[in-house]
Design a protein around this motif. Structure first.
Motif, PDB file in Angstrom:
ATOM      1  N   LYS A 121      79.884  18.369  82.613  1.00 26.79           N
ATOM      2  CA  LYS A 121      80.033  19.813  82.810  1.00 26.79           C
ATOM      3  C   LYS A 121      78.999  20.433  83.741  1.00 26.79           C
ATOM      4  N   ASN A 122      77.933  19.712  84.026  1.00 32.12           N
ATOM      5  CA  ASN A 122      76.859  20.283  84.842  1.00 32.12           C
ATOM      6  C   ASN A 122      76.693  19.520  86.144  1.00 32.12           C
ATOM      7  N   PRO A 123      76.488  20.219  87.249  1.00 27.66           N
ATOM      8  CA  PRO A 123      76.308  19.533  88.536  1.00 27.66           C
ATOM      9  C   PRO A 123      74.960  18.822  88.646  1.00 27.66           C
ATOM     10  N   LYS A 124      74.010  19.185  87.772  1.00 29.52           N
ATOM     11  CA  LYS A 124      72.668  18.596  87.751  1.00 29.52           C
ATOM     12  C   LYS A 124      71.943  19.204  86.550  1.00 29.52           C
ATOM     13  N   LYS A 151      80.192   3.407  76.280  1.00 36.98           N
ATOM     14  CA  LYS A 151      79.726   2.587  77.402  1.00 36.98           C
ATOM     15  C   LYS A 151      80.655   2.729  78.602  1.00 36.98           C
ATOM     16  N   THR A 152      81.961   2.688  78.349  1.00 35.18           N
ATOM     17  CA  THR A 152      82.929   2.832  79.437  1.00 35.18           C
ATOM     18  C   THR A 152      82.787   4.182  80.119  1.00 35.18           C
ATOM     19  N   SER A 153      82.611   5.237  79.334  1.00 40.17           N
ATOM     20  CA  SER A 153      82.485   6.585  79.893  1.00 40.17           C
ATOM     21  C   SER A 153      81.219   6.724  80.731  1.00 40.17           C
ATOM     22  N   LEU A 154      80.097   6.205  80.234  1.00 35.83           N
ATOM     23  CA  LEU A 154      78.839   6.313  80.969  1.00 35.83           C
ATOM     24  C   LEU A 154      78.861   5.503  82.256  1.00 35.83           C
ATOM     25  N   GLU A 178      77.858  11.210  72.999  1.00 36.20           N
ATOM     26  CA  GLU A 178      78.977  12.075  73.380  1.00 36.20           C
ATOM     27  C   GLU A 178      78.471  13.391  73.962  1.00 36.20           C
ATOM     28  N   SER A 179      77.389  13.931  73.414  1.00 34.15           N
ATOM     29  CA  SER A 179      76.806  15.165  73.948  1.00 34.15           C
ATOM     30  C   SER A 179      76.202  14.938  75.330  1.00 34.15           C
ATOM     31  N   ILE A 180      75.583  13.778  75.530  1.00 31.83           N
ATOM     32  CA  ILE A 180      75.032  13.454  76.853  1.00 31.83           C
ATOM     33  C   ILE A 180      76.161  13.348  77.876  1.00 31.83           C
ATOM     34  N   ILE A 181      77.252  12.685  77.503  1.00 33.80           N
ATOM     35  CA  ILE A 181      78.398  12.553  78.410  1.00 33.80           C
ATOM     36  C   ILE A 181      78.960  13.926  78.754  1.00 33.80           C
ATOM     37  N   GLU A 182      79.095  14.784  77.754  1.00 29.05           N
ATOM     38  CA  GLU A 182      79.609  16.137  78.004  1.00 29.05           C
ATOM     39  C   GLU A 182      78.686  16.894  78.953  1.00 29.05           C
ATOM     40  N   VAL A 219      70.801   9.215  87.005  1.00 27.69           N
ATOM     41  CA  VAL A 219      70.267   9.630  85.711  1.00 27.69           C
ATOM     42  C   VAL A 219      68.855   9.061  85.569  1.00 27.69           C
ATOM     43  N   CYS A 220      67.917   9.925  85.198  1.00 29.23           N
ATOM     44  CA  CYS A 220      66.539   9.510  84.948  1.00 29.23           C
ATOM     45  C   CYS A 220      66.255   9.659  83.454  1.00 29.23           C
TER      46      CYS A 220
END
Length: 681
Positions: free
Chosen positions: A338-341, A291-294, A330-334, A433-434
């Motif tokens: 790592k991606n600009p979009k 939650k903190t990361s997102l 964790e994969s969503i956060i990564e 984020v959508c």
């Protein structure tokens, strides 16, 4: 602070505390199945989230008052009830919460940094000393001079949060202003022969303003977890007052009243609060860092986006008893880091938990994202519905200059692309984020040739991301990254076992079922996990059936295997219950009609269309109750809960066993021209 203002301040805090305490008891008693089971309340949840809890209660009031009117009347009656100001346990609980915050602030790095910068002498020591004296000081404030005619001035939005079963919502309640808390702190310090720098006062007042609800709830829950030695009777007293006030307002019968009256003892109050504690600890310990990361990706200070009521209902329903899935987040956060979009696609079989993950993602991001849930059962399957929903959220959420949607906004993805570009320019380094669920349920019959599903843009502007979900089937999509949940069987199995163990801990019925079969809990957890094949929809159905007593005659070995096996077992039981094949065929026609509706429908309308007796038809709806979504309307509307059940019903062998002609049903729909229910719309 004059004595009158100090008395009024305490009265307001106590009034807010009373409303908050009873809001938590009522919302959790109604909306949380685990706490219902703990308190011996029969039946599943009838209301979800703060808005629908208030709306459900208001709808059961004789005057059929609006939810906000009900909440305001309840608040006024509770806060001005003279018994509340005489309740020493309530006063003490509020005082302990204030003391708890002062102790936490005294240890904070921010306080020490302010003191070092200004060369102030040990403010943490002074605050700690005040914290120890807070309960005593709080009790000593005389409220005889208070003006009881003054209202609490809690906004409608705040009342919604108070009556929410979502802990994150409740923690955002702010009943008093920072100025109120600052004045109180200065007066408290003065009486104890202390004083604080203005910046220290501002910092502490901000903390009191922002965290008092959370600290107050924590005091009550910790006490409940210990058996409720101090505050159980206080909570019961508040609950009884609130119940009396609700009856006085017109709540005289119905399921809501039955459930509220079932919470009748101090012990049950503790179970309602204490069981909630164990659930929240499990969720927060797993996902607190996630939650903190997102939250770092979005502007949490900005207003959250205006989600449709249907989305809020799905979010609350799909996140009940949510467990684990940390590796997915964790994969969503990564991906976001790592991606600009870009597009992130969560792919998994039906029932594995895609919708729950998407719903939980929305909560973890504090609803600061565009949200759309496709749903065949609710008739949300058209591209124009998605485009209208997404564009409206963007315009209102980011205050874009469009008084209304242009006429061509929902014919293709061009207007959505324009809005995404405008929002991208306003993000200031944050991300948009959508979240879009169930792309496989979209009706693509009206899509242009070669277009992406839902007309999703091929090119996204910087810092714009789509997190979407679908079954493992080919769909026309822009370039994307796939996360195949089915490849994470070990991680999913661990989450499944944790989910089963938590449900078992919160259900005396499941524990009794295990004991009657002379099983160890570990045996039960392992066996049910293996039979589920990591399918959470299977677990929802099977554990609910054990909990409700439907499987009292079934042993562990005979529990169905996998989701399809569960549907088959229920089908077999239904066949044995109705020996008359013609009667069964006529009744089953109703279920098949439900699979064709594009929106929820009432029993009477279904009976009219099917030319069947409404009582016979209601029997069918009751037979298949766990597979249907039942609205809180009066009379209720029905729809198929999950697409996997819809697909099961259309399996060739199932259709043959039912003796139902799908062609005849399609013809009847076409001949009757019920476009509102079955047309493209």
């Amino acid at each position: 602070m004059p004595l009158m203002d100090l008395a009024n301040f305490k009265t307001r805090v106590i009034g807010c505390s009373a409303v908050m305490a009873i809001g938590q008891v009522i919302s959790n008693a109604i909306a949380n199945p685990a706490t219902q089971a703990a308190a011996g309340i029969i039946g599943g949840p009838i209301a979800l989230g703060g808005v629908s809890i208030l709306a459900a209660i208001a709808g059961s009031i004789a005057e059929t008052m609006a939810a906000d009117e009900l909440a305001n009347r309840m608040t006024e009656r509770l806060s001005k009830n003279p018994r509340i100001l005489d309740n020493h346990d309530l006063i003490k609980a509020a005082g302990e919460a204030i003391g708890y915050i002062l102790r936490e602030v005294a240890k904070s790095d921010r306080l020490i940094a302010i003191a070092e910068t200004k060369n102030l002498p040990y403010p943490e020591t002074a605050l700690s000393q005040l914290a120890e004296k807070t309960p005593e000081y709080w009790l000593d404030i005389n409220t005889n001079t208070a003006d009881l005619s003054r209202g609490l001035n809690i906004s409608e939005d705040q009342l919604t949060k108070i009556f929410s079963a979502d802990a994150e919502e409740f923690d955002r309640v702010t009943g008093l202003t920072t100025a109120d808390w600052a004045t109180f702190l200065n007066e408290f310090a003065r009486r104890e022969g202390k004083s604080f720098d203005a910046e220290i006062v501002e910092f502490v007042a901000d903390k009191l303003y922002a965290t008092f609800p959370k600290a107050y709830r924590q005091v009550l829950k910790l006490d409940a977890a210990k058996g409720g030695e101090k505050f159980a009777e206080m909570l019961l007293n508040l609950h009884q007052i609130a119940l009396a006030e609700l009856k006085d307002l017109g709540l005289q019968n119905g399921e809501i009243l039955q459930k509220l009256e079932a919470v009748a003892t101090g012990q049950q109050i503790c179970q309602v609060m204490g069981k909630l504690e164990s659930i929240e600890i499990g969720i927060r310990s797993d996902l607190g860092q996630i939650k903190t990361s997102l939250e770092r990706f979005v502007d949490t200070s900005a207003p959250r986006l205006p989600l449709p009521y249907e989305c809020e209902t799905i979010i609350q329903d799909r996140t009940q008893d949510f467990t684990g899935r940390q590796f997915v987040f964790e994969s969503i956060i990564e991906f976001l880091q790592k991606n600009p979009k870009g597009y992130f696609v969560l792919e998994a079989d039906p029932g594995v938990g895609k919708s729950s993950i998407m719903a939980k993602l929305v909560l973890l991001m504090k609803r600061r994202c565009v949200v759309h849930f496709n749903s065949q059962s609710q008739g949300t399957v058209k591209a124009k519905q998605f485009l209208e929903n997404a564009c409206t959220q963007l315009i209102q959420g980011f205050k874009l200059d469009y008084p209304k949607l242009p006429e061509n906004a929902t014919t293709d993805g061009n207007f959505l692309s324009r809005l995404l570009g405008e929002v991208s320019a306003k993000l200031g380094g944050k991300k948009l984020v959508c979240v879009v669920d169930a792309l496989d349920e979209v009706d693509r019959s009206d899509h242009g040739r070669g277009s992406n599903v839902l007309y999703l843009p091929d090119a996204l502007p910087d810092n714009v991301y789509f997190i979407v979900s679908k079954r493992p089937e080919s769909l026309p999509l822009p370039n994307h990254q796939v996360f195949d949940l089915m490849q994470y069987s070990a991680e999913s199995l661990a989450d499944v076992k944790l989910y089963i163990d938590k449900r078992t801990s919160n259900s005396a019925s499941i524990q009794n079922w295990i004991n009657r079969q002379n099983l160890q809990r570990e045996q039960f957890v392992a066996a049910v996990a293996e039979k589920s094949q990591n399918n959470f929809m299977y677990l929802r159905y099977v554990l609910n059936d054990i909990d409700s007593g439907k499987y009292s005659d079934v042993n562990l070995q005979d529990l169905p295997r996998e989701l399809e096996g569960y549907y088959d077992k229920h089908w077999a039981r239904m066949e044995m219950a109705v020996k008359d094949k013609e009667l069964r065929r006529r009744k089953l026609k109703v279920i098949y009609l439900l699979t064709k509706t594009r929106k929820p429908v009432s029993c009477d309308i279904l009976a009219d269309f099917a030319e069947e007796d409404a009582l016979d038809l209601q029997e069918v709806l009751d037979d298949w109750e766990q597979f249907l979504r039942r609205s809180s309307d009066t009379p209720p509307d029905y729809s198929i809960y999950h697409a996997s059940f819809q697909r099961f019903l259309h399996r060739k062998d199932v259709v043959q066993r039912a003796g139902v002609s799908l062609r005849d049903i399609e013809t009847a729909i076409s001949d009757n021209l019920w476009e509102d229910l079955y047309g493209d719309g």
